[in-house]
Scaffold this active site. Structure first.
Site, PDB file in Angstrom:
ATOM      1  N   ASP A   1       9.382   4.405 -10.879  1.00  0.00           N
ATOM      2  CA  ASP A   1       8.851   4.992 -12.110  1.00  0.00           C
ATOM      3  C   ASP A   1       9.516   6.319 -12.461  1.00  0.00           C
ATOM      4  OD1 ASP A   1       7.193   2.824 -12.230  1.00  0.00           O
ATOM      5  OD2 ASP A   1       5.365   3.902 -11.645  1.00  0.00           O
TER       6      ASP A   1
ATOM      7  N   SER B   1       0.791  -1.202   0.000  1.00  0.00           N
ATOM      8  CA  SER B   1       0.000   0.000   0.000  1.00  0.00           C
ATOM      9  C   SER B   1       0.839   1.274   0.000  1.00  0.00           C
ATOM     10  CB  SER B   1      -0.958  -0.043   1.176  1.00  0.00           C
ATOM     11  OG  SER B   1      -2.104   0.715   0.891  1.00  0.00           O
TER      12      SER B   1
ATOM     13  N   LYS C   1      -1.299  -3.997  -3.072  1.00  0.00           N
ATOM     14  CA  LYS C   1      -2.549  -3.426  -2.569  1.00  0.00           C
ATOM     15  C   LYS C   1      -2.690  -2.020  -3.139  1.00  0.00           C
ATOM     16  CE  LYS C   1      -5.232  -2.163   1.495  1.00  0.00           C
ATOM     17  NZ  LYS C   1      -5.351  -0.716   1.152  1.00  0.00           N
TER      18      LYS C   1
END
Length: 411
Positions: free
Chosen positions: A322, A311, A336
């Site tokens: 990224d 999460s 999650k």
């Protein structure tokens, strides 16, 4: 909507804290309270749909009366209402959504402050069993001999194998000084035994940071959970390590269950350039961009992740990967990608409800998939992860990656 109260991501791995256990949601589907008035349900309006809904509510009210009139033992009507409320949320089929009594809600809010009563273990749902991730150091759970991988089969004699994590945690919760009995199955899971644990006040270590004595110039920060104020503490520790000569950093997010969305964004802002950290997608498809708003570290960075990184941890790790701000080392994260919000109800109760899903900074949906690290390094079976600047295969690989970026030779 995220602005309704406070958004949180995580808590799949849940430390067990204080509170008052309520009716299990497993019971809730069978009982109902006088909900027509208490829930403010309006059945007015034309059409067959409204008539059908009115008929369903009449059945619910009839069931309430029948339970009160015919069940062999007296049942407090308040308990029937609580059970019905739990059942309403359970009907979503979402394991992360939950009805919270006022006592449970207060306990959840205390949890994010980092100090509470409980037995001091973190748990996750693994292979359909509530499983101990680890007992926190020095807590009743550790002193009672609970171990990573232990399966919780019953609480005070009550079978919990079909319950959600939140239900089991609610059963284990209780005031400091009281006792709870856990029925445990331990590898190779052939036998069960009972463990009695006395609840106590727990101080959860939210983070730790040091210079690695065996890797000159490399700092190490471990974040246990994204609770209130963690971003500020990480920023302070980064400054302290810089003054000690840090030229590269290992950020350890292994076994970090998540926490508050805002704290995750603020922590990510310490490591990634200005720009997206994640995207939050609401039920109507609208996308909100969460932006990094700070100055990035500007040093070689390696981030440790594993199957317990969930999460909020995945938001930070995903942003770093990224945005090419560092290298992820370890194993695939949990996966999650949903956001829960606390929504206040009358009388101090609340809903912990999934209100949105999130995408990583690169627009990737990770729910049920997780994030693949840049450098895959499994941990040997049975080996615990190192803390306090210690060594394990994943930490050593992260240091190797950093040394290559720093132009050092391995020693």
């Amino acid at each position: 909507m995220l602005e309704r109260r406070r958004a949180l991501v995580g808590a799949l791995l849940i430390a067990v804290f204080a509170g008052t256990a309520g009716f299990a949601a497993g019971q809730a589907r069978f009982v109902a309270g006088p909900l027509l008035a208490r829930l403010g349900v309006s059945l007015s309006g034309p059409g067959a749909a409204a008539q059908g809904l009115a008929a369903e509510w009449r059945v619910l009210e009839e069931a309430r009366r029948k339970v009160l009139e015919n069940y062999v033992d007296p049942v407090p009507e308040k308990d029937l209402l609580t059970g019905a409320l739990r059942g309403l949320v359970e009907a979503t089929g979402d394991r992360y959504s939950l009805y919270l009594t006022p006592e449970e809600y207060r306990s959840y809010l205390r949890h994010f402050e980092g100090s509470f009563a409980g037995i001091g273990i973190q748990v996750e749902l693994k292979d359909d069993y509530i499983t101990v991730v680890r007992p926190l150091r020095g807590t009743p759970g550790e002193k009672a001999g609970l171990r990573t991988g232990d399966r919780i089969m019953a609480v005070d004699g009550r079978d919990v194998t079909r319950m959600s994590i939140d239900e089991v945690v609610n059963l284990i919760r209780g005031p400091a000084g009281t006792r709870v009995r856990l029925t445990i199955s331990r590898w190779p899971y052939r036998e069960q035994f009972d463990v009695d644990v006395e609840r106590a006040r727990i101080e959860v270590p939210q983070m730790e940071g040091t210079m690695l004595s065996w890797a000159p110039g490399v700092g190490y920060i471990r974040i246990e959970e994204f609770n209130t104020g963690i971003a500020g503490r990480v920023a302070e520790k980064l400054g302290e390590l810089r003054r000690q000569g840090m030229r590269a950093l290992v950020l350890d997010l292994r076994q970090n269950p998540g926490g508050l969305l805002g704290e995750a964004v603020d922590v990510a802002s310490l490591f990634v350039p200005r720009g997206p950290v994640a995207y939050v997608v609401s039920r109507d498809g609208r996308k909100e961009t969460l932006y990094a708003k700070g100055s990035p570290l500007g040093l070689p960075l390696a981030v440790l992740v594993d199957g317990g990184s969930a999460s909020a941890s995945e938001i930070v790790a995903g942003a770093i990967k990224d945005r090419s701000a560092g290298t992820l080392v370890g194993t695939r994260t949990f996966g999650k990608g949903s956001v829960q919000s606390f929504i206040d109800l009358q009388g101090g109760a609340a809903l912990k409800l999934t209100t949105a899903r999130y995408l990583t900074a690169g627009g990737h949906m990770i729910h049920g998939r997780g994030i693949e690290p840049d450098v895959l390094v499994p941990m040997p079976e049975g080996q615990a992860i190192a803390r306090d600047g210690g060594r394990d295969p994943q930490v050593e690989k992260a240091v190797e990656v950093l040394r290559q970026r720093m132009g050092q030779k391995n020693t």
